[in-house]
Design a protein around this motif. Structure first.
Motif, PDB file in Angstrom:
ATOM      1  N   ILE A  89      50.109  30.026  32.538  1.00 48.73           N
ATOM      2  CA  ILE A  89      49.934  30.377  33.947  1.00 48.73           C
ATOM      3  C   ILE A  89      49.576  31.852  34.087  1.00 48.73           C
ATOM      4  N   TRP A  90      50.240  32.726  33.351  1.00 47.76           N
ATOM      5  CA  TRP A  90      49.929  34.156  33.407  1.00 47.76           C
ATOM      6  C   TRP A  90      48.518  34.436  32.892  1.00 47.76           C
ATOM      7  N   ASP A  91      48.141  33.799  31.790  1.00 41.84           N
ATOM      8  CA  ASP A  91      46.776  33.975  31.270  1.00 41.84           C
ATOM      9  C   ASP A  91      45.742  33.505  32.293  1.00 41.84           C
ATOM     10  N   ASN A  92      45.997  32.360  32.919  1.00 40.54           N
ATOM     11  CA  ASN A  92      45.074  31.840  33.924  1.00 40.54           C
ATOM     12  C   ASN A  92      44.976  32.763  35.130  1.00 40.54           C
ATOM     13  N   THR A  93      46.100  33.369  35.500  1.00 42.53           N
ATOM     14  CA  THR A  93      46.102  34.292  36.641  1.00 42.53           C
ATOM     15  C   THR A  93      45.161  35.464  36.394  1.00 42.53           C
ATOM     16  N   ARG A  94      45.256  36.065  35.223  1.00 35.93           N
ATOM     17  CA  ARG A  94      44.362  37.195  34.902  1.00 35.93           C
ATOM     18  C   ARG A  94      42.895  36.756  34.927  1.00 35.93           C
ATOM     19  N   GLU A  95      42.657  35.539  34.434  1.00 37.07           N
ATOM     20  CA  GLU A  95      41.276  35.058  34.384  1.00 37.07           C
ATOM     21  C   GLU A  95      40.712  34.818  35.780  1.00 37.07           C
ATOM     22  N   VAL A  96      41.480  34.170  36.655  1.00 42.60           N
ATOM     23  CA  VAL A  96      40.944  33.841  37.982  1.00 42.60           C
ATOM     24  C   VAL A  96      40.790  35.083  38.852  1.00 42.60           C
ATOM     25  N   ILE A  97      41.603  36.111  38.624  1.00 42.10           N
ATOM     26  CA  ILE A  97      41.398  37.377  39.344  1.00 42.10           C
ATOM     27  C   ILE A  97      40.013  37.926  39.028  1.00 42.10           C
ATOM     28  N   GLY A  98      39.668  37.939  37.738  1.00 46.40           N
ATOM     29  CA  GLY A  98      38.356  38.438  37.333  1.00 46.40           C
ATOM     30  C   GLY A  98      37.220  37.598  37.890  1.00 46.40           C
ATOM     31  N   VAL A  99      37.415  36.277  37.901  1.00 47.17           N
ATOM     32  CA  VAL A  99      36.371  35.386  38.414  1.00 47.17           C
ATOM     33  C   VAL A  99      36.143  35.631  39.903  1.00 47.17           C
ATOM     34  N   ALA A 100      37.227  35.682  40.677  1.00 50.45           N
ATOM     35  CA  ALA A 100      37.088  35.856  42.126  1.00 50.45           C
ATOM     36  C   ALA A 100      36.449  37.200  42.471  1.00 50.45           C
ATOM     37  N   LEU A 101      36.897  38.267  41.827  1.00 53.19           N
ATOM     38  CA  LEU A 101      36.331  39.573  42.119  1.00 53.19           C
ATOM     39  C   LEU A 101      34.873  39.647  41.675  1.00 53.19           C
ATOM     40  N   GLY A 102      34.577  39.008  40.541  1.00 50.81           N
ATOM     41  CA  GLY A 102      33.197  39.000  40.079  1.00 50.81           C
ATOM     42  C   GLY A 102      32.273  38.266  41.040  1.00 50.81           C
ATOM     43  N   ARG A 103      32.729  37.129  41.536  1.00 48.77           N
ATOM     44  CA  ARG A 103      31.905  36.363  42.472  1.00 48.77           C
ATOM     45  C   ARG A 103      31.739  37.091  43.802  1.00 48.77           C
ATOM     46  N   ALA A 104      32.730  37.894  44.165  1.00 51.11           N
ATOM     47  CA  ALA A 104      32.647  38.662  45.413  1.00 51.11           C
ATOM     48  C   ALA A 104      31.925  39.992  45.217  1.00 51.11           C
ATOM     49  N   ASN A 105      31.606  40.303  43.949  1.00 49.58           N
ATOM     50  CA  ASN A 105      30.986  41.584  43.610  1.00 49.58           C
ATOM     51  C   ASN A 105      31.867  42.753  44.075  1.00 49.58           C
ATOM     52  N   LEU A 106      33.170  42.637  43.813  1.00 50.41           N
ATOM     53  CA  LEU A 106      34.141  43.648  44.206  1.00 50.41           C
ATOM     54  C   LEU A 106      34.937  44.106  42.991  1.00 50.41           C
ATOM     55  N   VAL A 126      41.469  41.751  50.998  1.00 47.22           N
ATOM     56  CA  VAL A 126      42.780  41.449  50.428  1.00 47.22           C
ATOM     57  C   VAL A 126      42.614  40.316  49.418  1.00 47.22           C
ATOM     58  N   LEU A 127      43.319  40.429  48.287  1.00 43.83           N
ATOM     59  CA  LEU A 127      43.304  39.387  47.265  1.00 43.83           C
ATOM     60  C   LEU A 127      44.597  38.592  47.352  1.00 43.83           C
ATOM     61  N   ALA A 128      44.490  37.275  47.446  1.00 41.67           N
ATOM     62  CA  ALA A 128      45.658  36.399  47.435  1.00 41.67           C
ATOM     63  C   ALA A 128      45.681  35.614  46.135  1.00 41.67           C
ATOM     64  N   LEU A 129      46.855  35.577  45.507  1.00 41.14           N
ATOM     65  CA  LEU A 129      47.074  34.735  44.336  1.00 41.14           C
ATOM     66  C   LEU A 129      47.900  33.534  44.773  1.00 41.14           C
ATOM     67  N   ASP A 130      47.356  32.349  44.568  1.00 41.05           N
ATOM     68  CA  ASP A 130      48.024  31.104  44.940  1.00 41.05           C
ATOM     69  C   ASP A 130      48.380  30.366  43.657  1.00 41.05           C
ATOM     70  N   GLN A 131      49.633  30.543  43.202  1.00 41.89           N
ATOM     71  CA  GLN A 131      50.081  29.920  41.963  1.00 41.89           C
ATOM     72  C   GLN A 131      50.716  28.577  42.314  1.00 41.89           C
ATOM     73  N   GLY A 132      49.935  27.514  42.197  1.00 39.97           N
ATOM     74  CA  GLY A 132      50.363  26.203  42.646  1.00 39.97           C
ATOM     75  C   GLY A 132      50.867  25.311  41.533  1.00 39.97           C
ATOM     76  N   THR A 133      51.177  24.083  41.882  1.00 39.18           N
ATOM     77  CA  THR A 133      51.746  23.130  40.930  1.00 39.18           C
ATOM     78  C   THR A 133      50.738  22.695  39.878  1.00 39.18           C
ATOM     79  N   THR A 134      49.482  22.577  40.252  1.00 42.60           N
ATOM     80  CA  THR A 134      48.475  22.094  39.303  1.00 42.60           C
ATOM     81  C   THR A 134      47.478  23.157  38.873  1.00 42.60           C
ATOM     82  N   SER A 135      47.369  24.250  39.634  1.00 40.30           N
ATOM     83  CA  SER A 135      46.386  25.277  39.280  1.00 40.30           C
ATOM     84  C   SER A 135      46.807  26.625  39.839  1.00 40.30           C
ATOM     85  N   THR A 136      46.109  27.652  39.381  1.00 40.28           N
ATOM     86  CA  THR A 136      46.275  28.998  39.915  1.00 40.28           C
ATOM     87  C   THR A 136      44.943  29.442  40.484  1.00 40.28           C
ATOM     88  N   ARG A 137      44.979  30.012  41.694  1.00 39.83           N
ATOM     89  CA  ARG A 137      43.753  30.439  42.355  1.00 39.83           C
ATOM     90  C   ARG A 137      43.872  31.897  42.775  1.00 39.83           C
TER      91      ARG A 137
END
Length: 532
Positions: A68-85, A22-33
């Motif tokens: 924030i939207w641009d960062n969201t797309r970027e971190v999705i790619g980073v997380a999936l890439g690091r997980a090799n998924l 499962v992928l969780a998006l955590d859109q916080g006050t200082t960052s998006t994960r």
């Protein structure tokens, strides 16, 4: 009740997906994960990116929704890439978010009409007073569970409609949409102007001042009093069901929880009387009150804790503290006391106590249990003996003292003495703070093995909706204690320190008046002109 998609929790067609994570998006006050979790609730990979903190004037705090939207797309790619998924390996996406932060955008183009107004922002203080009128700050509390305050989304929407040229006319013509950042992300993930789904969940809706806690629907009379067209507002849905499909990933978006409710869910606080405290930019303590709506007499908020599909909602009392982790950030970025947030503990451990120094970080006024917009921050008890080590320690202790104030209010409202406090968030890695927290509360403080409970809660809500997890019991089974702190301070010393803290807090009351506001505006304008 608000409309629900067919089937309810755990019976959605997404259960047929063969994914393993499962992928969780955590859109916080200082960052998006973006965080990838496996079936055991363990972190597989993470992507994270900070966004700009914009301060146009003293007391004003904004974010750029497009960034924030641009960062969201970027971190999705980073997380999936690091997980090799890839998207094919996911069963669902869950979203958690900074809650009251307000975005208004054009439904045809997706362009925001103004920067997002952040939950910490105090620009609506005069508007809040006007709305309160002779009836006072509790005017809408019976309906929405919240006092009138700059914290919540409703007054922020009204400010945008009143102050952005043409915004009110466009809103009344049905051209503009409102959402907290969960709504903004879901709308963009599901197509944006090309068929994007305009929804929020009950937890986020309960932070707008516009939702009736009993019906879980927008209250037309409150919206009318605030001058907000209902056409702007998203559809209210449960916290765990399929809302739409991510166009990029081809995966159902199936869970939404405001960040503090998500942490409560991830901490497995499912029984009435269980409580958690999250240590982030601010601190937020929630107490599960079950299916009962409990109105506070002691400065707490009544809110929706979560709702799974078509099940009855679970409610909570919440104590919201505006400034905790952001005080450390302020010492780093504004004062230069430290170069890195982790250094605060290193400095604090060089002294045995605060040297009589107390910091009350009322940068945005005081939230629970005081709700004083006119308070401002103060450092008190200074002597020639106090040095930077004492100030560092006082900064950490401020978080613990504010938490004690909220816990006292919860005890008074609920009539139940807390046996232990489950904690999470970035600051819980600070051993000095956690021990002092246990000391000043007089109860055990417990950190779970997986401390990323906010993102984990959103992942659980999404996974439950598609049958990846069966329900709350799977969350309970996955929760593992990581560390426990037991009080070591004598009761007399605990109460002496707390008495001094309360004295310091009183010094911050009624600081802002019209003259002070004028000076703040002038200083902020000078700074903007110098930057230009």
């Amino acid at each position: 009740m608000a409309d629900r998609t067919p089937g309810g929790s755990g019976t959605q067609p997404g259960g047929s997906r063969a994914g393993t994570h499962v992928l969780a998006l955590d859109q916080g006050t200082t960052s998006t994960r973006a965080i990838v979790f496996d079936h055991d609730g363990r972190i597989v990979a993470t992507g994270q990116k900070e966004h700009d903190q914009i301060f146009p004037r003293a007391g004003w705090v904004e974010h750029d929704p497009v960034q924030i939207w641009d960062n969201t797309r970027e971190v999705i790619g980073v997380a999936l890439g690091r997980a090799n998924l890839t998207g094919a390996d996911l069963v669902a996406v869950g979203i958690t978010n900074q809650r009251e932060t307000t975005v208004v955008w054009d439904r045809a183009t997706g362009e925001p009409v103004h920067h997002a107004i952040v939950w910490q922002d105090t620009r609506t203080d005069k508007l809040v007073g006007e709305l309160a009128g002779d009836q006072g700050p509790d005017r809408f509390k019976e309906v929405c569970g919240l006092p009138l305050a700059t914290y919540f989304s409703g007054p922020k929407i009204r400010w945008i409609l009143d102050n952005v040229e043409g915004a009110r006319e466009r809103a009344e013509a049905g051209e503009l949409l409102f959402g907290t950042t969960d709504t903004w992300l879901v709308w963009n993930l599901t197509g944006g102007p090309d068929g994007g789904v305009h929804v929020t969940d009950v937890t986020n809706a309960s932070r707008t001042m516009l939702m009736d806690l009993r019906t879980l629907a927008w209250d037309e009379s409150v919206a009318a009093e605030m001058g907000i067209p209902l056409s702007m507002l998203p559809q209210i849905r449960s916290s765990s069901e399929i809302y739409g499909e991510s166009q990029k990933l081809g995966v159902p978006i199936a869970g939404i929880l405001g960040d503090q409710q998500a942490a409560t869910f991830g901490q497995a606080c499912f029984e009435k009387g269980m409580s958690k405290n999250t240590y982030g930019t601010g601190n937020f303590m929630l107490l599960n009150t079950g299916h009962e709506i409990v109105h506070s007499d002691n400065g707490l908020l009544t809110t929706v804790c979560y709702q799974l599909g078509g099940q009855d909602p679970v409610y909570a009392l919440e104590g919201s503290i505006a400034v905790t982790g952001s005080l450390v950030q302020w010492l780093r970025d504004n004062i230069g006391l430290i170069d890195d947030a982790a250094q605060i503990e290193e400095l604090a451990t060089q002294v045995e106590d605060n040297g009589g120094c107390y910091i009350v970080p009322a940068f945005s006024g005081l939230f629970a249990p005081y709700w004083k917009d006119d308070a401002r921050g103060a450092i008190v008890g200074l002597t020639r003996f106090v040095d930077r080590h004492h100030i560092a320690r006082a900064a950490l202790e401020a978080t613990a003292y504010q938490t004690r104030e909220v816990l006292d209010a919860m005890d008074a409202d609920s009539g139940v003495d807390l046996a232990e406090l489950r904690v999470d968030g970035g600051m819980v890695e600070n051993e000095t703070l956690m021990q002092f927290q246990a000391d000043i509360l007089g109860v055990d403080v417990v950190r779970p093995e997986v401390a990323e409970t906010t993102a984990l809660g959103a992942a659980y809500a999404a996974g439950i909706a598609v049958g990846f997890w069966e329900g709350e019991q799977d969350v309970v089974d996955n929760w593992v204690e990581g560390r426990r702190w037991t009080p070591r301070m004598a009761e007399a010393e605990r109460e002496r320190l707390y008495r001094q803290w309360k004295k310091a807090v009183r010094r911050t009351f009624e600081w802002v008046d019209e003259d002070v506001e004028a000076v703040e505006r002038s200083a902020a304008q000078d700074e903007v002109e110098q930057q230009d």
